[in-house]
Motif scaffolding. Structure first.
Motif, PDB file in Angstrom:
ATOM      1  N   LYS A  21       0.830  -1.457  -0.170  1.00  0.00           N
ATOM      2  CA  LYS A  21      -0.230   0.213  -0.562  1.00  0.00           C
ATOM      3  C   LYS A  21       0.531   1.250  -0.035  1.00  0.00           C
ATOM      4  CE  LYS A  21      -3.638  -2.144   2.190  1.00  0.00           C
ATOM      5  NZ  LYS A  21      -4.774  -1.982   3.456  1.00  0.00           N
ATOM      6  N   LEU A  22       2.114   0.797   0.846  1.00  0.00           N
ATOM      7  CA  LEU A  22       3.017   2.378   0.532  1.00  0.00           C
ATOM      8  C   LEU A  22       3.593   2.843  -0.643  1.00  0.00           C
ATOM      9  CD1 LEU A  22       3.604   4.072   3.112  1.00  0.00           C
ATOM     10  CD2 LEU A  22       6.067   2.790   3.389  1.00  0.00           C
ATOM     11  N   LEU A  23       3.343   1.354  -1.150  1.00  0.00           N
ATOM     12  CA  LEU A  23       4.674   1.600  -2.385  1.00  0.00           C
ATOM     13  C   LEU A  23       3.510   2.405  -3.381  1.00  0.00           C
ATOM     14  CD1 LEU A  23       7.135  -0.966  -2.208  1.00  0.00           C
ATOM     15  CD2 LEU A  23       7.980   1.124  -2.864  1.00  0.00           C
ATOM     16  N   LYS A  24       2.121   2.309  -3.297  1.00  0.00           N
ATOM     17  CA  LYS A  24       1.285   2.404  -4.423  1.00  0.00           C
ATOM     18  C   LYS A  24       1.431   4.731  -4.305  1.00  0.00           C
ATOM     19  CE  LYS A  24      -2.088  -1.635  -4.141  1.00  0.00           C
ATOM     20  NZ  LYS A  24      -3.011  -1.282  -3.941  1.00  0.00           N
ATOM     21  N   TYR A  25       1.380   5.010  -3.695  1.00  0.00           N
ATOM     22  CA  TYR A  25       2.227   6.092  -3.229  1.00  0.00           C
ATOM     23  C   TYR A  25       3.833   7.266  -3.300  1.00  0.00           C
ATOM     24  CZ  TYR A  25      -3.081   4.936  -2.446  1.00  0.00           C
ATOM     25  OH  TYR A  25      -3.895   4.243  -1.957  1.00  0.00           O
ATOM     26  N   ILE A  26       4.680   5.990  -2.669  1.00  0.00           N
ATOM     27  CA  ILE A  26       5.872   7.080  -2.035  1.00  0.00           C
ATOM     28  C   ILE A  26       7.042   6.492  -3.754  1.00  0.00           C
ATOM     29  CG2 ILE A  26       5.248   7.438   0.288  1.00  0.00           C
ATOM     30  CD1 ILE A  26       7.889   4.922   0.427  1.00  0.00           C
ATOM     31  N   ASP A  85      11.701  -3.311  -4.798  1.00  0.00           N
ATOM     32  CA  ASP A  85      11.523  -3.177  -6.194  1.00  0.00           C
ATOM     33  C   ASP A  85      10.421  -4.657  -6.041  1.00  0.00           C
ATOM     34  OD1 ASP A  85      13.400  -1.867  -6.252  1.00  0.00           O
ATOM     35  OD2 ASP A  85      14.505  -2.695  -7.406  1.00  0.00           O
ATOM     36  N   LYS A  86       9.824  -5.676  -5.549  1.00  0.00           N
ATOM     37  CA  LYS A  86       9.449  -6.706  -5.920  1.00  0.00           C
ATOM     38  C   LYS A  86       8.299  -6.312  -5.539  1.00  0.00           C
ATOM     39  CE  LYS A  86      10.143 -10.886  -3.432  1.00  0.00           C
ATOM     40  NZ  LYS A  86      10.553 -11.491  -2.224  1.00  0.00           N
ATOM     41  N   TYR A  90       4.005  -5.610  -7.664  1.00  0.00           N
ATOM     42  CA  TYR A  90       3.333  -6.534  -6.461  1.00  0.00           C
ATOM     43  C   TYR A  90       1.819  -4.899  -6.559  1.00  0.00           C
ATOM     44  CZ  TYR A  90       5.690 -10.253  -5.275  1.00  0.00           C
ATOM     45  OH  TYR A  90       6.048 -11.629  -5.345  1.00  0.00           O
ATOM     46  N   ALA A  91       2.355  -4.148  -6.152  1.00  0.00           N
ATOM     47  CA  ALA A  91       1.471  -2.761  -6.200  1.00  0.00           C
ATOM     48  C   ALA A  91       1.675  -1.698  -7.255  1.00  0.00           C
ATOM     49  CB  ALA A  91       2.992  -1.843  -5.276  1.00  0.00           C
ATOM     50  N   GLY A  92       1.746  -2.629  -8.199  1.00  0.00           N
ATOM     51  CA  GLY A  92       1.734  -1.926 -10.066  1.00  0.00           C
ATOM     52  C   GLY A  92       2.436  -0.997 -10.456  1.00  0.00           C
TER      53      GLY A  92
END
Length: 294
Positions: A21-26, A85-86, A90-92
């Motif tokens: 979830k975090l990697l979707k935005y940062i 990165d993996k 997963y975050a798109g």
């Protein structure tokens, strides 16, 4: 020393979901910095991988003490980055990927016969599954049976959009039947060839100034069916880019079975050493890999 490896991604399901979830935005680089400054120094103090990696640089690359210590830190930072990165995938998120040797892969993918793709624990091999696989041939990836459920679920979610199937490595060796069936159907099978798992049959090879054990299984399967074999390595070249290196491993299919296995395994080890010398800080085998000095 007994060689052990966990085979699982660090953290629990809640941590993995939070990270996605975090990697979707940062930006990935924010987490790179956080890991390099706050996480890796702690890991180097409490984790035995620190000494193992230091000895890898000191003994097998023949670096000096200070350079080996610095490379140990860089190695752990890069490992943290490929894990991030993996989860970014997963975050798109997507990465810039170049492929060296795609023509070899495409040629094999067009044939009716199946082929073997050998991997190693260097770089970020999982990215190859999302970017290299052809639509013309089903791809079967051998994966660790005990991986965290959250990681497996995200892999399955991404693989559902591709032509990829996962074959879990099972303690009862049942995965061998799945491998043979996939090859009989003319499909691709990806097998890690730098760790002894499942069957304990192994061969000792000279590798990076030392003696190390490699599994018999991948080379036995390939020569049993007289299959073409390639290696695929996915190396991080910048914060947002990777290079996929596809290398064919030709061997004399008319020789005796033992000679075929010897020739094929030697070619694999030579190619692995070439890659590791080019990208020494992207070797991620955190256990006592070597048992004697050459």
């Amino acid at each position: 020393m007994e060689k052990k490896w966990a085979g699982t991604t660090y953290g629990n399901s809640w941590m993995h979901k939070w990270l996605i979830k975090l990697l979707k935005y940062i930006d990935n680089r924010i987490l790179y910095v956080f890991v390099a400054v706050f996480v890796i120094p702690v890991c180097l103090v409490i984790n035995p991988s620190c000494g193992i990696t230091y000895r890898y640089f000191r003994r097998h690359h023949r670096y000096g003490r200070l350079k080996s210590a610095w490379k140990t830190y860089i190695n752990h930072c890069l490992f943290g980055q490929v894990v991030i990165d993996k989860f970014a995938m997963y975050a798109g998120k997507h990465f810039d990927i170049t492929v060296e040797g795609r023509e070899y892969y495409n040629e094999l993918a067009k044939r009716e016969e199946g082929f073997i793709q050998l991997s190693s624990h260097v770089g970020n091999y999982e990215i190859a599954g999302y970017s290299l696989v052809a639509d013309t041939k089903k791809f079967n990836a051998l994966v660790f049976f005990g991986e965290k459920a959250s990681v497996m679920q995200n892999r399955m979610k991404l693989f559902s959009r591709t032509n990829i199937n996962m074959i879990p490595i099972r303690p009862d060796m049942g995965h061998l039947f799945d491998i043979v069936e996939a090859l009989d159907r003319g499909e691709t099978v990806s097998i890690p060839a730098d760790r002894v798992f499942g069957s304990q049959k192994k061969m000792t090879k000279t590798f990076l100034n030392g003696q190390a054990d490699f599994p018999n299984g991948p080379f036995s399967v390939a020569t049993m069916h007289a299959l073409d074999v390639i290696t695929v390595h996915v190396m991080k070249t910048a914060w947002n880019s990777y290079k996929i290196i596809v290398t064919p491993l030709p061997y004399n299919k008319q020789a005796s079975r033992r000679q075929q296995m010897e020739e094929l395994s030697n070619r694999y080890v030579q190619e692995l050493e070439r890659i590791v010398r080019l990208y020494p800080t992207q070797w991620y085998n955190y256990f006592e890999f070597w048992h004697t000095q050459a």
